[in-house]
Scaffold this active site. Sequence first.
Site, mmCIF file in Angstrom:
data_model
loop_
_atom_site.group_PDB
_atom_site.id
_atom_site.type_symbol
_atom_site.label_atom_id
_atom_site.label_comp_id
_atom_site.label_asym_id
_atom_site.label_seq_id
_atom_site.Cartn_x
_atom_site.Cartn_y
_atom_site.Cartn_z
ATOM 1 N N ASP A 184 0.803 -1.230 0.000
ATOM 2 C CA ASP A 184 0.000 0.000 0.000
ATOM 3 C C ASP A 184 0.834 1.278 0.000
ATOM 4 O OD1 ASP A 184 -2.651 -1.242 0.170
ATOM 5 O OD2 ASP A 184 -2.003 -1.901 2.139
ATOM 6 N N ASP A 236 -6.686 -4.314 -5.882
ATOM 7 C CA ASP A 236 -6.392 -2.997 -5.289
ATOM 8 C C ASP A 236 -4.980 -2.517 -5.642
ATOM 9 O OD1 ASP A 236 -7.909 -4.910 -3.872
ATOM 10 O OD2 ASP A 236 -8.008 -3.685 -2.086
#
Length: 407
Positions: free
Chosen positions: A115, A180
């Site tokens: 992330d 994602d």
Amino acid sequence: MKKTTYSFIVSFAALFILWGCQSKDTGSKNEELDYAVEQTTLLLDQSYKADKIPRTIDADGHLHWTRNGFDWTEGFFPGTCWYLYAYTKDEKWQKAAEHFQSKFESHRLMPFYHDLGFVFNCSYGNGYRITGNEHYKQVLIEAGNTLMTRFKPEIGCIKSWDVNRGWQSKRGWEYPVIIDNMMNLELLFELSNMTGDNKYKAVAIAHANTTMKNHFREDMSSYHVIDYDSITGEVRNRHTAQGYAHESEWARGQAWGIYGYTTCYRYTRDPKYLEQAEKIADYIINHPVLPGDKIPYWDYDAAKIPNEPRDASAAAITASALVELDGYSDKDYLSEAKLIIKNLTSDNYRAKIGTNHNFILMHSVGSIPHNNEIDVPLNYADYYYVEALLRLKDLEEAPKHELAQKH
Ligand code: GLY
């Protein structure tokens, strides 16, 4: 060829300059953005008092902050502050963005999380594009270098999750990659532009191509998790983590896909990414289970539809992506984007000033399988909603000759 000469969103730098000039020089007003400024000012006051980054509301109805360690959502609140700085030119937002992003600056060297792109591009990345601050550039390069360590050429993907700890260690995965992860590529594309070193872009392209090959079903819906054999790169499992079922269509995953491939097209101009983004957009827009107000259920296959929570975050991400995609495509995606934004702005989804713990949007879902963040505000729903508003504003205020080229 309607839009090939149209210069929409060549880079965010151009956008920010345009927004800045418009807000400052013409004093142009925008009800939705003015609302965002007012509501987020209240959230900012609370955040300064706690000296923490807001994330959502917890099960007891209290404001919930990002955790002290790495939190994938920690970049969004400073990112929203940068966007509101771009809109208002009020230094309070710049100071706020700088204050809250500095809290996680050290996380740029943490190699345990994919992330890094989300976290640093939305915060320091927006900050760099607005201010040109050299320190931010350094932080971005170091965050990108850390992210690059998670790429394995034999697999052709950045690894999303480590499987030696946490709930991820209980799924039997070797090399899980989630849809994602497409959102982490923007940082890498930006780094190649910033440094002139194409190694970042090469990794982003490899990841996008492998994901295109393995994550999508024939109908253009995507799996959440593809688990690869860590030696051969063969697909071992097609699973979900946050969706209703392995074969279901998790709404936010579909939104990450359209946004991710639109971004790939922005940086490469490779028509296969445009085509991919268009196909995902068409699949979402025409989905038989998409409600009339265009705000999806958290999963298109959830068992109790229509009595299932909606996910405003998925709608906000989709709307922002569609505004950009419309600038590249011969098809009309702007009408759908405007409809989503209009509905998100209605009383059904946008909170009254001073309510909703001062988040903008209500009714998002974090992860139902983890029994976490169900029907709550989320800092990333607000971030992408504000981004969509700014993109729309930029488009509507673009010089007439550009619009003439477009339509
Ligand atoms: N992992 C990011 C998300 O929940 O969409």
